[in-house]
Scaffold this motif. Structure first.
Motif, PDB file in Angstrom:
ATOM      1  N   GLU A  23       0.806  -1.220   0.000  1.00  0.00           N
ATOM      2  CA  GLU A  23       0.000   0.000   0.000  1.00  0.00           C
ATOM      3  C   GLU A  23       0.837   1.266   0.000  1.00  0.00           C
ATOM      4  N   PHE A  24       2.169   1.145  -0.148  1.00  0.00           N
ATOM      5  CA  PHE A  24       3.020   2.328  -0.025  1.00  0.00           C
ATOM      6  C   PHE A  24       2.650   3.411  -1.019  1.00  0.00           C
ATOM      7  N   LYS A  25       2.399   3.037  -2.269  1.00  0.00           N
ATOM      8  CA  LYS A  25       2.128   4.020  -3.294  1.00  0.00           C
ATOM      9  C   LYS A  25       0.825   4.767  -3.049  1.00  0.00           C
ATOM     10  N   ASN A  26      -0.088   4.142  -2.305  1.00  0.00           N
ATOM     11  CA  ASN A  26      -1.373   4.771  -2.034  1.00  0.00           C
ATOM     12  C   ASN A  26      -1.431   5.433  -0.663  1.00  0.00           C
ATOM     13  N   TYR A  27      -0.281   5.492  -0.008  1.00  0.00           N
ATOM     14  CA  TYR A  27      -0.244   6.057   1.341  1.00  0.00           C
ATOM     15  C   TYR A  27      -0.550   7.542   1.314  1.00  0.00           C
ATOM     16  N   GLU A  28      -1.463   7.962   2.134  1.00  0.00           N
ATOM     17  CA  GLU A  28      -1.889   9.356   2.174  1.00  0.00           C
ATOM     18  C   GLU A  28      -0.927  10.170   3.028  1.00  0.00           C
ATOM     19  N   GLU A  29      -0.370  11.198   2.436  1.00  0.00           N
ATOM     20  CA  GLU A  29       0.574  12.034   3.168  1.00  0.00           C
ATOM     21  C   GLU A  29      -0.144  12.944   4.156  1.00  0.00           C
ATOM     22  N   THR A  30       0.622  13.510   5.068  1.00  0.00           N
ATOM     23  CA  THR A  30       0.073  14.392   6.086  1.00  0.00           C
ATOM     24  C   THR A  30      -0.508  15.655   5.468  1.00  0.00           C
ATOM     25  N   ASN A  31      -1.616  16.108   6.027  1.00  0.00           N
ATOM     26  CA  ASN A  31      -2.217  17.369   5.599  1.00  0.00           C
ATOM     27  C   ASN A  31      -1.472  18.504   6.292  1.00  0.00           C
ATOM     28  N   GLU A  32      -0.599  19.186   5.551  1.00  0.00           N
ATOM     29  CA  GLU A  32       0.259  20.210   6.149  1.00  0.00           C
ATOM     30  C   GLU A  32      -0.528  21.422   6.623  1.00  0.00           C
ATOM     31  N   HIS A  33      -1.735  21.613   6.080  1.00  0.00           N
ATOM     32  CA  HIS A  33      -2.525  22.791   6.438  1.00  0.00           C
ATOM     33  C   HIS A  33      -3.480  22.521   7.595  1.00  0.00           C
ATOM     34  N   PRO A 212       3.017   3.528   9.321  1.00  0.00           N
ATOM     35  CA  PRO A 212       3.118   4.066   7.961  1.00  0.00           C
ATOM     36  C   PRO A 212       3.965   3.148   7.104  1.00  0.00           C
ATOM     37  N   PRO A 213       3.623   2.973   5.832  1.00  0.00           N
ATOM     38  CA  PRO A 213       4.393   2.069   4.971  1.00  0.00           C
ATOM     39  C   PRO A 213       5.849   2.512   4.843  1.00  0.00           C
ATOM     40  N   VAL A 214       6.740   1.540   4.678  1.00  0.00           N
ATOM     41  CA  VAL A 214       8.173   1.797   4.498  1.00  0.00           C
ATOM     42  C   VAL A 214       8.554   1.295   3.108  1.00  0.00           C
ATOM     43  N   SER A 215       9.330   2.072   2.373  1.00  0.00           N
ATOM     44  CA  SER A 215       9.672   1.705   0.999  1.00  0.00           C
ATOM     45  C   SER A 215      11.149   1.356   0.853  1.00  0.00           C
ATOM     46  N   ILE A 216      11.450   0.598  -0.204  1.00  0.00           N
ATOM     47  CA  ILE A 216      12.831   0.241  -0.521  1.00  0.00           C
ATOM     48  C   ILE A 216      13.636   1.499  -0.830  1.00  0.00           C
ATOM     49  N   LYS A 217      12.965   2.504  -1.367  1.00  0.00           N
ATOM     50  CA  LYS A 217      13.631   3.768  -1.686  1.00  0.00           C
ATOM     51  C   LYS A 217      14.296   4.356  -0.450  1.00  0.00           C
ATOM     52  N   MET A 218      13.671   4.173   0.712  1.00  0.00           N
ATOM     53  CA  MET A 218      14.225   4.709   1.952  1.00  0.00           C
ATOM     54  C   MET A 218      15.566   4.063   2.272  1.00  0.00           C
ATOM     55  N   ALA A 219      15.690   2.773   1.997  1.00  0.00           N
ATOM     56  CA  ALA A 219      16.953   2.070   2.241  1.00  0.00           C
ATOM     57  C   ALA A 219      18.014   2.525   1.252  1.00  0.00           C
TER      58      ALA A 219
END
Length: 309
Positions: A23-33, A212-219
């Motif tokens: 589900e990483f690609k569909n993870y909803e980011e924080t609402n900064e506002h 929150p999902p963790v991605s390979i990109k982070m590694a």
């Protein structure tokens, strides 16, 4: 940080995509506002180790760590333990916040203990019924809601399970609503707990308030070895801690050249082989075999190209 790993394993030799949350690609980011409520607490559902942000009605008494409150949850009204007040929540969205209905009283606490003892009995009954119906299910936890006549059974399984007959048996035994929830491996680790490869309790069980999902990109961004045994936890998914410093590395790398680019320096063509954001050192290898380590501060970008001053 890559020095702590023994050997890098190439993507072609090992499929590490299975470590990443689907589900990483569909993870909803924080609402900064989003403007947080002035009074905000972090509470915990003890049966699932799930963190929940709660706010209180106007003129409600101040809560402190260790207090128990009644709140609405995704499964129904239940009791949660207040961990303390929070002022700078991370990754919080409006949907993550619920309002406290009331503070738990002595009767609530007594009933909570009574239900906990029933959960132990229910655990044994469930496993017996699973064996009787020959179902491929591993029971993880049982929980009776405090304010509703409802029992939750959390289980894991590698396959889809037809548990309709099992539910009928459980309803006839417990005389209440029964809900079976199939959970993933990360949720299982959060509920059961344990010690990670670092020797400390699982982050998902003792530190994180959600998963929150963790991605390979982070590694990859942190120059970590793409060896599944090094970057995955007991759950078989990427380590939660990979996300802790990801934002820092991501921002730091924006100010540095990428590995693999070529730079002309000292009469030779060099290829950047390693970028270390922490030490601020960049390694380059020339066509004639020279290996140089140069401070990152000497690299500047002019007209879209990196040069060394």
């Amino acid at each position: 940080m890559s020095d702590i790993f023994e050997q890098d394993i190439n993507d072609s030799e090992e499929d590490i995509s299975k470590l990443e949350d689907a589900e990483f690609k569909n993870y909803e980011e924080t609402n900064e506002h989003f403007v947080y409520p002035k009074i905000l607490y972090l509470a915990r559902l003890e049966y699932s180790s799930e963190g929940i942000y709660v706010t209180v009605p106007e003129k409600f008494e101040e809560l402190k760590g260790g207090d128990y409150v009644i709140i609405p949850t995704r499964y129904g009204k239940d009791m949660a333990r207040v961990l303390g007040r929070t002022k700078n929540p991370v990754g919080l969205k409006p949907a993550d916040i619920v309002k406290v209905e009331r503070k738990a009283n002595d009767d609530d606490l007594k009933r909570f203990e009574e239900l906990a003892s029933r959960e132990e009995e229910a655990f044994s009954i469930f496993r017996d019924k699973v064996t009787e119906h020959a179902l491929d299910m591993k029971l993880i936890a049982v929980h009776f809601l405090l304010e509703e006549s409802k029992a939750l059974f959390f289980f894991s399984s590698e396959n889809r399970v037809d548990f309709r007959e099992l539910v009928k048996d459980l309803v006839s035994i417990f005389k209440m609503r029964i809900e079976l929830r199939q959970i993933g491996v990360r949720d299982e680790s959060r509920i059961t707990g344990g010690l990670g490869v670092c020797g400390r309790p699982y982050c998902c069980h003792s530190v994180r308030d959600k998963l929150p999902p963790v991605s390979i990109k982070m590694a990859k961004e942190q120059n970590l070895s793409l060896n599944s045994t090094k970057i995955s936890g007991q759950c078989g998914r990427l380590l939660c801690c990979l996300s802790y410093e990801y934002n820092w590395y991501s921002e730091a790398r924006k100010k540095l050249p990428n590995e693999g680019i070529n730079i002309y320096y000292d009469g030779s063509s060099f290829r950047i082989t390693d970028v270390n954001p922490i030490k601020q050192i960049i390694r380059m290898l020339s066509d004639d075999g020279r290996l140089l380590e140069i401070p990152a501060s000497r690299f500047i970008k002019e007209n879209g190209k990196w040069i060394i001053k």
